[in-house]
Design a protein around this motif. Structure first.
Motif, PDB file in Angstrom:
ATOM      1  N   UNK A  58       0.822  -1.205   0.000  1.00 15.13           N
ATOM      2  CA  UNK A  58       0.000   0.000   0.000  1.00 15.13           C
ATOM      3  C   UNK A  58       0.859   1.258   0.000  1.00 15.13           C
ATOM      4  N   UNK A  59       1.963   1.219   0.717  1.00 10.64           N
ATOM      5  CA  UNK A  59       2.846   2.388   0.734  1.00 10.64           C
ATOM      6  C   UNK A  59       3.444   2.640  -0.643  1.00 10.64           C
ATOM      7  N   UNK A  60       3.576   1.576  -1.460  1.00 10.05           N
ATOM      8  CA  UNK A  60       4.158   1.723  -2.782  1.00 10.05           C
ATOM      9  C   UNK A  60       3.257   2.474  -3.747  1.00 10.05           C
ATOM     10  N   UNK A  61       1.973   2.565  -3.446  1.00 10.42           N
ATOM     11  CA  UNK A  61       1.038   3.086  -4.430  1.00 10.42           C
ATOM     12  C   UNK A  61       1.324   4.533  -4.813  1.00 10.42           C
ATOM     13  N   UNK A  62       1.953   5.304  -3.917  1.00  4.91           N
ATOM     14  CA  UNK A  62       2.196   6.709  -4.254  1.00  4.91           C
ATOM     15  C   UNK A  62       3.630   6.942  -4.716  1.00  4.91           C
ATOM     16  N   UNK A  63       4.354   5.843  -5.060  1.00  3.43           N
ATOM     17  CA  UNK A  63       5.727   5.996  -5.523  1.00  3.43           C
ATOM     18  C   UNK A  63       5.727   6.616  -6.907  1.00  3.43           C
ATOM     19  N   UNK A  64       6.178   7.865  -7.006  1.00  4.05           N
ATOM     20  CA  UNK A  64       6.152   8.583  -8.284  1.00  4.05           C
ATOM     21  C   UNK A  64       7.492   8.529  -9.003  1.00  4.05           C
ATOM     22  N   UNK A  65       8.561   8.294  -8.271  1.00  4.84           N
ATOM     23  CA  UNK A  65       9.881   8.251  -8.899  1.00  4.84           C
ATOM     24  C   UNK A  65      10.833   7.491  -7.998  1.00  4.84           C
ATOM     25  N   UNK A  66      11.985   7.186  -8.529  1.00  4.34           N
ATOM     26  CA  UNK A  66      12.981   6.450  -7.761  1.00  4.34           C
ATOM     27  C   UNK A  66      13.508   7.302  -6.609  1.00  4.34           C
ATOM     28  N   UNK A  67      13.934   6.604  -5.566  1.00  2.00           N
ATOM     29  CA  UNK A  67      14.521   7.246  -4.398  1.00  2.00           C
ATOM     30  C   UNK A  67      15.877   6.616  -4.126  1.00  2.00           C
ATOM     31  N   UNK A  68      16.732   7.365  -3.443  1.00  2.00           N
ATOM     32  CA  UNK A  68      18.072   6.892  -3.121  1.00  2.00           C
ATOM     33  C   UNK A  68      18.187   6.701  -1.617  1.00  2.00           C
ATOM     34  N   UNK A  69      18.365   5.448  -1.201  1.00  2.00           N
ATOM     35  CA  UNK A  69      18.560   5.107   0.210  1.00  2.00           C
ATOM     36  C   UNK A  69      20.048   5.039   0.511  1.00  2.00           C
ATOM     37  N   UNK A  70      20.445   5.612   1.633  1.00  2.00           N
ATOM     38  CA  UNK A  70      21.845   5.621   2.044  1.00  2.00           C
ATOM     39  C   UNK A  70      21.987   4.957   3.408  1.00  2.00           C
ATOM     40  N   UNK A  71      23.106   4.318   3.630  1.00  2.00           N
ATOM     41  CA  UNK A  71      23.450   3.876   4.983  1.00  2.00           C
ATOM     42  C   UNK A  71      24.970   3.764   5.085  1.00  2.00           C
ATOM     43  N   UNK A  72      25.462   3.833   6.307  1.00  2.00           N
ATOM     44  CA  UNK A  72      26.913   3.798   6.505  1.00  2.00           C
ATOM     45  C   UNK A  72      27.223   3.240   7.875  1.00  2.00           C
ATOM     46  N   UNK A  73      28.476   2.886   8.077  1.00  2.00           N
ATOM     47  CA  UNK A  73      28.882   2.276   9.342  1.00  2.00           C
ATOM     48  C   UNK A  73      30.375   2.493   9.547  1.00  2.00           C
ATOM     49  N   UNK A  74      30.829   2.107  10.729  1.00  2.00           N
ATOM     50  CA  UNK A  74      32.250   2.246  11.047  1.00  2.00           C
ATOM     51  C   UNK A  74      33.083   1.138  10.412  1.00  2.00           C
ATOM     52  N   UNK A  75      32.461  -0.024  10.149  1.00  2.00           N
ATOM     53  CA  UNK A  75      33.177  -1.136   9.536  1.00  2.00           C
ATOM     54  C   UNK A  75      32.193  -1.963   8.724  1.00  2.00           C
ATOM     55  N   UNK A  76      32.700  -2.928   7.972  1.00  3.89           N
ATOM     56  CA  UNK A  76      31.854  -3.689   7.067  1.00  3.89           C
ATOM     57  C   UNK A  76      30.866  -4.577   7.810  1.00  3.89           C
ATOM     58  N   UNK A  77      31.258  -5.113   8.972  1.00  5.66           N
ATOM     59  CA  UNK A  77      30.327  -5.921   9.750  1.00  5.66           C
ATOM     60  C   UNK A  77      29.126  -5.116  10.199  1.00  5.66           C
ATOM     61  N   UNK A  78      29.377  -3.913  10.689  1.00  9.02           N
ATOM     62  CA  UNK A  78      28.267  -3.055  11.126  1.00  9.02           C
ATOM     63  C   UNK A  78      27.430  -2.605   9.935  1.00  9.02           C
ATOM     64  N   UNK A  79      28.051  -2.429   8.770  1.00 10.77           N
ATOM     65  CA  UNK A  79      27.300  -2.018   7.585  1.00 10.77           C
ATOM     66  C   UNK A  79      26.233  -3.043   7.228  1.00 10.77           C
ATOM     67  N   UNK A  80      26.571  -4.315   7.299  1.00 14.39           N
ATOM     68  CA  UNK A  80      25.582  -5.344   6.979  1.00 14.39           C
ATOM     69  C   UNK A  80      24.448  -5.350   7.998  1.00 14.39           C
ATOM     70  N   UNK A  81      24.768  -5.047   9.271  1.00 18.77           N
ATOM     71  CA  UNK A  81      23.724  -4.973  10.293  1.00 18.77           C
ATOM     72  C   UNK A  81      22.807  -3.786  10.051  1.00 18.77           C
ATOM     73  N   UNK A  82      23.387  -2.631   9.733  1.00 17.18           N
ATOM     74  CA  UNK A  82      22.574  -1.460   9.415  1.00 17.18           C
ATOM     75  C   UNK A  82      21.647  -1.764   8.245  1.00 17.18           C
ATOM     76  N   UNK A  83      22.158  -2.436   7.237  1.00 18.88           N
ATOM     77  CA  UNK A  83      21.353  -2.765   6.061  1.00 18.88           C
ATOM     78  C   UNK A  83      20.175  -3.671   6.440  1.00 18.88           C
ATOM     79  N   UNK A 125      21.867   3.426  15.029  1.00 15.41           N
ATOM     80  CA  UNK A 125      23.080   2.674  14.722  1.00 15.41           C
ATOM     81  C   UNK A 125      23.234   1.473  15.664  1.00 15.41           C
ATOM     82  N   UNK A 126      23.664   0.316  15.144  1.00 15.80           N
ATOM     83  CA  UNK A 126      23.871  -0.865  16.005  1.00 15.80           C
ATOM     84  C   UNK A 126      25.212  -0.779  16.729  1.00 15.80           C
ATOM     85  N   UNK A 127      25.213  -0.115  17.845  1.00 18.05           N
ATOM     86  CA  UNK A 127      26.460   0.122  18.572  1.00 18.05           C
ATOM     87  C   UNK A 127      27.163  -1.195  18.915  1.00 18.05           C
ATOM     88  N   UNK A 128      28.443  -1.243  18.638  1.00 21.79           N
ATOM     89  CA  UNK A 128      29.261  -2.402  18.990  1.00 21.79           C
ATOM     90  C   UNK A 128      29.899  -2.116  20.344  1.00 21.79           C
TER      91      UNK A 128
END
Length: 764
Positions: free
Chosen positions: A450-475, A744-747
């Motif tokens: 239902x939330x998709x119904x008003x999608x008018x254009x593409x969006x850019x999602x960003x995420x970041x972390x201190x290291x690659x392990x935390x990046x996968x958790x954030x994702x 953020x998933x604090x380590x």
């Protein structure tokens, strides 16, 4: 009437609850989170074996998960500073960071942010640091004091998070955190800050021990806190904390912030001398503070349908509080029976008494209840305390989960009380926020489809972390939040762009619907990433020249003109300087100019700018060494045939010539103001060896690609490889808002010197 203050974010770490969501689950279940402690638990915490065997020793305490832990890498602290820094200071630092993330706010971007918070007196410095014969001489008394004194609680957090508003420690015992909320709201109304953080923390020291019950004292005889109950005989002190983020309502709505609820009015006073002892509560003092808060709020007392009591479960405290509340809400007695019912409760039945954090815990409970439209039960409630004489009042105890729905007639109102030893009283009048800006949103109950119904254009999602392990958790956390929240993708994307710190390991993805985003997040290879140590790959902005721009690009350029007013304006500005030049050549030249201008206007600061042929003229305009009109005249005269690069007059760029900071062959992300073909790479035109080079174009290469998608993909690479973007400057369809997404998933690692033991940890 005072201006309403919006609560736009919150964070909590409480007994058996790592976040507000877990807290709400426990509240609904009526869970008692006062832990029963075994002999082994107590001995492991350093209890005296003889003490725990004595009559009256109560083996119970509300405990906080991981009280010693902190993610020092995320907050930029040395190991020694973590060891020396008081655990309450550390807890407040994390809570403030989490609350700002919940609100989608990043310190230092625009707003002046203030902080008002309190903590308890503890013995960490005395029992853990000064008693350590190795660590203490290395740190010294000044170092211990600066890291532990409550005077430095808020200034430490402000220093670490970059908060530039008032930074005020609040010390009014058990009412500290609600007094902090009052002070934060007042500071906003006075214009002293744009955003205010308010809250409190307590970590009981010594930690993890029980206590000795004293007959007639304030602590429970059996380790259970029973507010309002006939069996009530005291409270149980414990550990935890909470923080709320406050903002002026009109600005919160204008900025698209989530609104958990409104602070309609608040008041603070003191009981003065009209009480039996220094620690005794006063009916009159409590009546006055509640009445004043209602007057400041300018609301009908008959509209207050819930009050979160201080509710210590003492034989004196609860009856005094009910009488003071009854007197303050006396207008209820004149209403119709249906309007005279007011539910009361106390979170201390669930988590015990958190001292300086007690008031904010009650406020967060109330805000959660408003948004979930339900009132949690008083845990373990059985029979009303007869001393309360509830039958003579409009109050009834929340003895089960009660519905608390919104009404079209008037907004729901609640009160939150907090009273401290010494007589400092605080009361806050809370009102529901607009449903459209609720954290549950007007899309309550909707799913991704239902939330998709008003999608008018593409969006850019960003995420970041201190290291690659935390990046996968954030994702993973981001995917779970999107899949279950009903948030619009545009709001979620905007929040990730402007409401989070950019950490070294970055990733981005483009999606058109929530479902597509969730599915794509499940595939790590689908995101744009810059793996490695997080070292930035500097941007080289390339103007390829009209001869290298694909002939089919005119359709894409037309699409961008329609989509982006700034792009169209830049094109028209450039075309306005042309006379009788070739129309197609002029249009392509103008498009390249507009693409480069667009990127620079979005805050992208290239390390160098280069161009060949006609592109050399555009590079010169971007560098500030040639005016646009002059570049157009040169093009019309057939000039501008060589590569250009050099020190920028108005942009922080570096010449690509050998010998400078960024010379030939240096790894770079080449951003091309046009399309990137598959047959050749742009750096080959400039004598680069290609090692570590990557290229992205601002126009599609082929097919029926959406040109705006291509622009977003280029920005994804720019940001993921370490160059910041002024995301607020991007054009958008509609006005996106900030929505609560996982913090953020604090380590965390534990940092603690054992009491009276040899030094552990330390270092630098």
């Amino acid at each position: 009437m005072s201006d309403p203050i919006a609560v736009i974010g919150l964070a909590a770490r409480l007994p058996d609850a790592a976040n507000p969501e877990e807290f709400w689950t426990n509240l609904v279940a009526g869970r008692n989170s006062i832990h029963r402690l075994s002999v082994e638990d107590l001995l492991g915490a350093g209890a005296d074996p003889e003490e725990i065997r004595r009559p009256g020793y109560v083996r119970a305490r509300p405990l906080l998960d991981d009280p010693w832990g902190l993610d020092r890498g995320y907050f930029g602290l040395s190991e020694r500073e973590c060891v020396v820094r008081n655990p309450q200071h550390r807890l407040l630092l994390e809570l403030c960071s989490s609350a700002l993330q919940n609100a989608g706010q990043v310190p230092g971007h625009h707003d002046v942010i203030g902080l008002y918070a309190g903590c308890a007196e503890d013995r960490y410095a005395e029992d853990h640091l000064r008693a350590d014969p190795e660590l203490y001489p290395l740190v010294g008394e000044t170092g211990v004091t600066l890291a532990n004194n409550a005077d430095y609680l808020t200034s430490f957090v402000s220093y670490r998070l970059g908060l530039t508003g008032p930074s005020i420690p609040v010390r009014t015992a058990c009412s500290s955190s609600l007094v902090a909320v009052h002070m934060g709201a007042q500071a906003l109304r006075a214009g002293e800050c744009d955003i205010a953080l308010a809250g409190g923390v307590e970590i009981e020291m010594p930690y993890g021990l029980g206590y000795r019950h004293v007959r007639g004292g304030v602590e429970s005889s059996d380790g259970v806190c029973r507010p309002l109950d006939a069996a009530a005989d005291g409270t149980v002190f414990g550990s935890g904390g909470g923080v709320v983020v406050l903002k002026r309502l009109d600005e919160a709505l204008a900025d698209g912030d989530t609104v958990w609820g409104l602070i309609r009015g608040s008041a603070v006073n003191n009981d003065g001398a009209q009480r039996a002892t220094f620690t005794s509560p006063s009916v009159e003092g409590q009546r006055r503070v509640i009445a004043e808060a209602l007057a400041v709020a300018d609301v009908d007392p008959a509209g207050v349908s819930y009050v979160e009591l201080h509710g210590t479960a003492t034989q004196v405290g609860d009856p005094v509080e009910i009488q003071g509340l009854k007197d303050a809400l006396s207008a209820l007695a004149d209403g119709e029976p249906a309007a005279r019912s007011c539910v009361v409760g106390s979170v201390k039945s669930n988590i015990g008494h958190l001292g300086p954090a007690a008031g904010v815990a009650g406020l967060i409970k109330t805000l959660l209840a408003l948004n979930h439209e339900a009132l949690p039960p008083v845990a373990g409630f059985r029979t009303p305390n007869p001393l309360l004489e509830l039958e003579k009042t409009p109050f009834r105890v929340a003895d089960r989960l009660l519905e608390w729905p919104r009404s079209p007639k008037r907004p729901r109102l609640a009160g939150v009380s907090s009273f401290g030893f010494g007589g400092t009283n605080a009361h806050v009048v809370v009102e529901e926020g607009p449903e459209s800006r609720s954290p549950l949103g007007a899309r309550r109950g909707t799913g991704p489809g239902e939330a998709d119904q008003d999608a008018a254009e593409s969006q850019l999602l960003l995420w970041s972390a201190c290291d690659e392990g935390a990046e996968s958790t954030v994702r993973r956390y981001l995917a779970a939040a999107l899949g279950g929240s009903g948030h619009r993708l545009a709001d979620a994307a905007f929040t990730t762009q402007v409401g989070r710190r950019a950490l070294p390991v970055r990733a981005a993805l483009r999606a058109r619907t929530v479902k597509q985003a969730v599915d794509t997040l499940a595939d790590p290879a689908a995101a744009v990433t810059a793996r490695g140590d997080g070292t930035a790959l500097p941007v080289t902005l390339v103007f390829p020249g009209t001869s290298e721009t694909r002939q089919g690009a005119t359709d894409w350029i037309a699409g961008l003109r329609e989509r982006h007013a700034g792009f169209a304006t830049a094109v028209d500005e450039c075309l306005g300087h042309f006379g009788g030049a070739d129309e197609r050549a002029a249009a392509l030249f103008a498009a390249e100019y507009a693409l480069g201008r667009m990127l620079l206007d979005w805050g992208v600061r290239p390390a160098r700018i280069v161009g060949r042929g006609a592109g050399a003229l555009l590079a010169a305009t971007a560098l500030g060494t040639k005016e646009l009109a002059e570049a157009v005249r040169s093009l019309s005269a057939g000039a501008g045939t060589g590569p250009v690069g050099g020190a920028a007059a108005r942009q922080p760029c570096v010449s690509p010539a050998p010998g400078n900071d960024m010379g030939s062959g240096a790894p770079s992300l080449w951003v091309v103001c046009g399309a990137v073909g598959t047959a050749s790479a742009p750096w080959q035109e400039y004598g680069e060896d290609g090692a570590g080079q990557r290229a992205v174009g601002l126009l599609p290469h082929s097919g029926d690609e959406d040109p705006w998608d291509t622009v977003l993909d280029a920005l994804a690479h720019v940001w993921a490889h370490g160059t910041d973007v002024a995301w607020e400057a991007l054009p958008r369809l509609g006005t996106p808002g900030r929505v609560p997404l996982p913090h953020y998933p604090y380590a965390r690692r534990p940092y603690m010197v054992p009491r009276g033991a040899e030094r552990t940890g330390g270092g630098s």
